[in-house]
Write a protein that holds these residues in place. Structure first.
Motif, PDB file in Angstrom:
ATOM      1  N   TRP A  81       0.829  -1.203   0.000  1.00 49.53           N
ATOM      2  CA  TRP A  81       0.000   0.000   0.000  1.00 49.53           C
ATOM      3  C   TRP A  81       0.868   1.259   0.000  1.00 49.53           C
ATOM      4  CZ3 TRP A  81      -4.453   0.418  -1.870  1.00 49.53           C
ATOM      5  CH2 TRP A  81      -5.426  -0.578  -1.721  1.00 49.53           C
ATOM      6  N   LEU A  82       2.025   1.188   0.639  1.00 53.94           N
ATOM      7  CA  LEU A  82       2.948   2.332   0.603  1.00 53.94           C
ATOM      8  C   LEU A  82       3.493   2.554  -0.806  1.00 53.94           C
ATOM      9  CD1 LEU A  82       4.987   1.845   3.914  1.00 53.94           C
ATOM     10  CD2 LEU A  82       3.166   3.497   3.471  1.00 53.94           C
ATOM     11  N   LEU A  83       3.464   1.524  -1.637  1.00 55.98           N
ATOM     12  CA  LEU A  83       3.872   1.654  -3.033  1.00 55.98           C
ATOM     13  C   LEU A  83       2.709   2.059  -3.925  1.00 55.98           C
ATOM     14  CD1 LEU A  83       6.070  -1.582  -3.361  1.00 55.98           C
ATOM     15  CD2 LEU A  83       6.814   0.734  -2.783  1.00 55.98           C
ATOM     16  N   ILE A  84       1.518   1.621  -3.565  1.00 57.96           N
ATOM     17  CA  ILE A  84       0.331   1.889  -4.379  1.00 57.96           C
ATOM     18  C   ILE A  84      -0.153   3.329  -4.235  1.00 57.96           C
ATOM     19  CG2 ILE A  84      -2.131   1.315  -4.631  1.00 57.96           C
ATOM     20  CD1 ILE A  84      -1.306  -1.598  -3.833  1.00 57.96           C
ATOM     21  N   VAL A  85      -0.128   3.856  -3.017  1.00 54.98           N
ATOM     22  CA  VAL A  85      -0.680   5.193  -2.760  1.00 54.98           C
ATOM     23  C   VAL A  85       0.011   6.294  -3.566  1.00 54.98           C
ATOM     24  CG1 VAL A  85      -0.937   6.981  -0.995  1.00 54.98           C
ATOM     25  CG2 VAL A  85      -1.687   4.647  -0.523  1.00 54.98           C
ATOM     26  N   PRO A  86       1.346   6.383  -3.596  1.00 60.21           N
ATOM     27  CA  PRO A  86       1.950   7.444  -4.414  1.00 60.21           C
ATOM     28  C   PRO A  86       1.642   7.276  -5.890  1.00 60.21           C
ATOM     29  CG  PRO A  86       3.635   5.931  -3.595  1.00 60.21           C
ATOM     30  CD  PRO A  86       2.372   5.609  -2.873  1.00 60.21           C
ATOM     31  N   ASN A  87       1.540   6.031  -6.333  1.00 55.05           N
ATOM     32  CA  ASN A  87       1.167   5.765  -7.719  1.00 55.05           C
ATOM     33  C   ASN A  87      -0.224   6.294  -8.025  1.00 55.05           C
ATOM     34  OD1 ASN A  87       1.460   4.504 -10.309  1.00 55.05           O
ATOM     35  ND2 ASN A  87       2.645   2.904  -9.325  1.00 55.05           N
ATOM     36  N   LEU A  88      -1.160   6.031  -7.099  1.00 52.44           N
ATOM     37  CA  LEU A  88      -2.545   6.461  -7.275  1.00 52.44           C
ATOM     38  C   LEU A  88      -2.663   7.985  -7.266  1.00 52.44           C
ATOM     39  CD1 LEU A  88      -5.537   5.714  -7.476  1.00 52.44           C
ATOM     40  CD2 LEU A  88      -5.596   5.584  -4.978  1.00 52.44           C
ATOM     41  N   VAL A  89      -2.012   8.628  -6.312  1.00 47.86           N
ATOM     42  CA  VAL A  89      -2.065  10.091  -6.218  1.00 47.86           C
ATOM     43  C   VAL A  89      -1.416  10.730  -7.448  1.00 47.86           C
ATOM     44  CG1 VAL A  89      -1.276  12.105  -4.923  1.00 47.86           C
ATOM     45  CG2 VAL A  89      -2.138  10.096  -3.703  1.00 47.86           C
ATOM     46  N   GLY A  90      -0.261  10.200  -7.851  1.00 51.13           N
ATOM     47  CA  GLY A  90       0.414  10.746  -9.023  1.00 51.13           C
ATOM     48  C   GLY A  90      -0.425  10.642 -10.271  1.00 51.13           C
ATOM     49  N   ALA A  91      -1.102   9.512 -10.444  1.00 50.19           N
ATOM     50  CA  ALA A  91      -1.971   9.325 -11.607  1.00 50.19           C
ATOM     51  C   ALA A  91      -3.138  10.301 -11.577  1.00 50.19           C
ATOM     52  CB  ALA A  91      -2.489   7.888 -11.636  1.00 50.19           C
ATOM     53  N   THR A  92      -3.731  10.481 -10.406  1.00 50.65           N
ATOM     54  CA  THR A  92      -4.889  11.382 -10.271  1.00 50.65           C
ATOM     55  C   THR A  92      -4.511  12.824 -10.566  1.00 50.65           C
ATOM     56  OG1 THR A  92      -5.809   9.909  -8.574  1.00 50.65           O
ATOM     57  CG2 THR A  92      -6.699  12.150  -8.700  1.00 50.65           C
ATOM     58  N   LEU A  93      -3.319  13.218 -10.168  1.00 52.15           N
ATOM     59  CA  LEU A  93      -2.893  14.614 -10.340  1.00 52.15           C
ATOM     60  C   LEU A  93      -2.538  14.954 -11.783  1.00 52.15           C
ATOM     61  CD1 LEU A  93      -0.626  15.254  -7.210  1.00 52.15           C
ATOM     62  CD2 LEU A  93      -2.908  16.173  -7.659  1.00 52.15           C
ATOM     63  N   ARG A  94      -2.366  13.972 -12.614  1.00 52.30           N
ATOM     64  CA  ARG A  94      -1.896  14.260 -13.961  1.00 52.30           C
ATOM     65  C   ARG A  94      -2.872  15.093 -14.794  1.00 52.30           C
ATOM     66  NH1 ARG A  94       2.056   9.684 -16.471  1.00 52.30           N
ATOM     67  NH2 ARG A  94       3.730  10.039 -14.959  1.00 52.30           N
ATOM     68  N   VAL A  95      -4.162  14.897 -14.602  1.00 49.75           N
ATOM     69  CA  VAL A  95      -5.124  15.708 -15.357  1.00 49.75           C
ATOM     70  C   VAL A  95      -5.117  17.170 -14.908  1.00 49.75           C
ATOM     71  CG1 VAL A  95      -7.560  16.065 -15.875  1.00 49.75           C
ATOM     72  CG2 VAL A  95      -6.581  13.774 -16.022  1.00 49.75           C
ATOM     73  N   PRO A  96      -5.284  17.476 -13.604  1.00 48.95           N
ATOM     74  CA  PRO A  96      -5.217  18.885 -13.209  1.00 48.95           C
ATOM     75  C   PRO A  96      -3.862  19.522 -13.490  1.00 48.95           C
ATOM     76  CG  PRO A  96      -5.273  17.442 -11.270  1.00 48.95           C
ATOM     77  CD  PRO A  96      -5.623  16.603 -12.454  1.00 48.95           C
ATOM     78  N   TYR A  97      -2.793  18.767 -13.447  1.00 52.01           N
ATOM     79  CA  TYR A  97      -1.476  19.326 -13.769  1.00 52.01           C
ATOM     80  C   TYR A  97      -1.412  19.751 -15.225  1.00 52.01           C
ATOM     81  CZ  TYR A  97       1.340  18.648  -9.532  1.00 52.01           C
ATOM     82  OH  TYR A  97       1.880  18.770  -8.277  1.00 52.01           O
ATOM     83  N   THR A  98      -2.090  19.025 -16.113  1.00 56.29           N
ATOM     84  CA  THR A  98      -2.130  19.423 -17.516  1.00 56.29           C
ATOM     85  C   THR A  98      -2.910  20.722 -17.687  1.00 56.29           C
ATOM     86  OG1 THR A  98      -2.096  17.088 -18.135  1.00 56.29           O
ATOM     87  CG2 THR A  98      -2.700  18.644 -19.841  1.00 56.29           C
TER      88      THR A  98
END
Length: 449
Positions: free
Chosen positions: A81-98
């Motif tokens: 889960w410590l590996l999954i959470v940053p992956n999930l947050v990073g993926a979610t942020l990609r749209v607003p970052y664009t």
């Protein structure tokens, strides 16, 4: 710079900073005289900031392997889960970052996104130096590391506007590869740094990046530019969302980038868990991300010459064969085969990352004669596909987690991944390589798809 900038009064109202109003990369004279130099400068500083974003994003992949050595005893499920959470947050942020690129400009947003990386570093220092830090705080720290994952989409969307169509594949490949190299740098440097002095000092894993983050933030502010035409506006997003190719390419990007980032997060832990006698090889886990990152511009370069769909199809076939290699290694308990097969997976995922991203602008350029609209739609798709593709890393680590918890082996997870690669092969062929597709949209073949 004077050859690039228009007169001050022609700048957009209520805008300040290093904005460029006149930009014609498709004009050979403009490109050679001034455009190429400006584009290259922005690419260099974009790579620097994006590289650090990836470095911080995957930091937990190395930290989690050593947590038990400093007194934090977490289960395999908790570790994943410590590996999954940053992956999930990073993926979610990609749209607003664009969306942030047209809102703030490439220069300002690169400055902000780079500076935000100091937050997860500070949280990690506190977490590993405070006795009895609760598990939820480590989850919070992992989530903050996801800030680095969003940088990719904003950087790619921004840089895509600086380069002409014929040079976009290599430029985006270099930009992405430079960012992806952050994974390899983290997995190479951090295991060495944390052993400096007596025992294991996990705080050094965060401290080492802070001066570089400050440097990247300053460089973005003082040297980068913003393009007024770099606006993947709301209409472009609506058109992109209603276009079936947006979802097809997002699905394929799950298979390429999702594989790369998912394996990058999991590889050190998989070595330690699956081959206990070879846990010392965790220090060489960086080779996978390193070679995969270097392979990314190769994918873009090959796609510029023989077509992105052909390269992508071959890549997925290769990924399937590599997965079979990992399955065999687990079955016969062969670490050399395990390590070699994973290296092959990283290489192929890197090539596929380059080829799929090269396909995106080619597809949208082939569908309209409006060059500006095509570029804006492609920039929008970069954010959408980047976010969905990064979720592939979440799925990879989830199937590994459930497989190890349920059957104590990687085999069920690898079978699921193999079937997915098969679906990607069929999808690539069906939409972009069937002869009747080219008969209906002949420009797709010419456009480099």
């Amino acid at each position: 710079m004077s050859a690039v900038l228009e007169k001050p009064e022609q700048k957009p109202a209520a805008r300040s900073g290093r904005w460029i109003d006149h930009w014609e990369p498709e004009n050979p004279e403009f490109w050679e005289k001034s455009g190429k130099k400006v584009a290259r400068k922005n690419l260099i500083f974009s790579i620097l900031a994006e590289n650090l974003g990836f470095s911080v994003w995957v930091l937990m992949s190395i930290v989690v392997v050593s947590l038990g050595s400093v007194g934090f005893k977490f289960t395999i499920g908790q570790q994943f889960w410590l590996l999954i959470v940053p992956n999930l947050v990073g993926a979610t942020l990609r749209v607003p970052y664009t969306f942030a690129v047209p809102k703030f400009g490439g220069r300002v947003w690169t400055t902000i996104s780079a500076g935000l990386l100091l937050i997860p570093c500070a949280l990690l220092i506190y977490a590993v130096t405070t006795p009895g830090t609760p598990y939820w705080f480590f989850l919070l720290t992992s989530a903050a590391m996801g800030l680095g994952g969003g940088n990719f989409s904003s950087s790619m969307a921004n840089i895509s506007f600086f380069y002409p169509e014929g040079k976009k594949g290599l430029a985006l490949g270099l930009n992405a590869a430079g960012g992806n190299l952050g994974v390899a740098i983290t997995q190479l440097v951090v295991p060495i740094v944390i052993t400096i002095g007596t025992g294991i000092n996990l705080a050094y894993a965060a401290v080492i990046w802070m001066p570089f983050i400050v440097l990247a933030t300053a460089c973005a502010w003082f040297f980068m530019d913003s393009l007024t035409q770099a606006k993947p506006d709301g209409q472009s997003y609506k058109l992109a969302l209603s276009n079936k190719h947006t979802w097809v390419m997002s699905f394929l990007y799950i298979g390429t980038f999702g594989s790369f980032i998912g394996y990058s997060f999991a590889f050190p832990s998989l070595i330690k868990i699956s081959f206990v006698d070879y846990k010392g090889w965790v220090a060489l886990a960086f080779l996978g991300a390193l070679i995969g990152s270097v392979a990314r511009p190769l994918g873009g370069w090959l796609s510029d010459r023989i077509g992105g769909a052909k390269v992508t199809l071959v890549t997925f076939v290769g990924l399937g064969l590599g997965t079979v290699g990992v399955m065999l290694s687990v079955d016969v308990k062969s670490f050399p085969l395990f390590f070699g097969s994973f290296i092959a997976l990283f290489v192929l995922a890197g090539v596929g990352n380059g080829s799929t991203y090269r396909m995106i602008p080619a597809i949208y350029s082939a569908q309209t004669d409006d060059i500006k609209s095509a570029k804006r739609q492609a920039a929008a798709v970069v954010g959408i596909a980047g976010a969905i593709g990064a979720l592939g890393g979440v799925l990879v680590n989830l199937v590994f987690k459930f497989s190890l918890e349920g059957s104590k082996t990687l085999t069920p997870a690898l079978i699921a991944i193999l079937f997915f690669y098969g679906a990607c092969v069929v999808t690539t062929w069906w939409f972009y390589l069937r002869s009747r597709v080219f008969a209906r949209v002949p420009s797709l073949a010419y456009a480099g798809v």
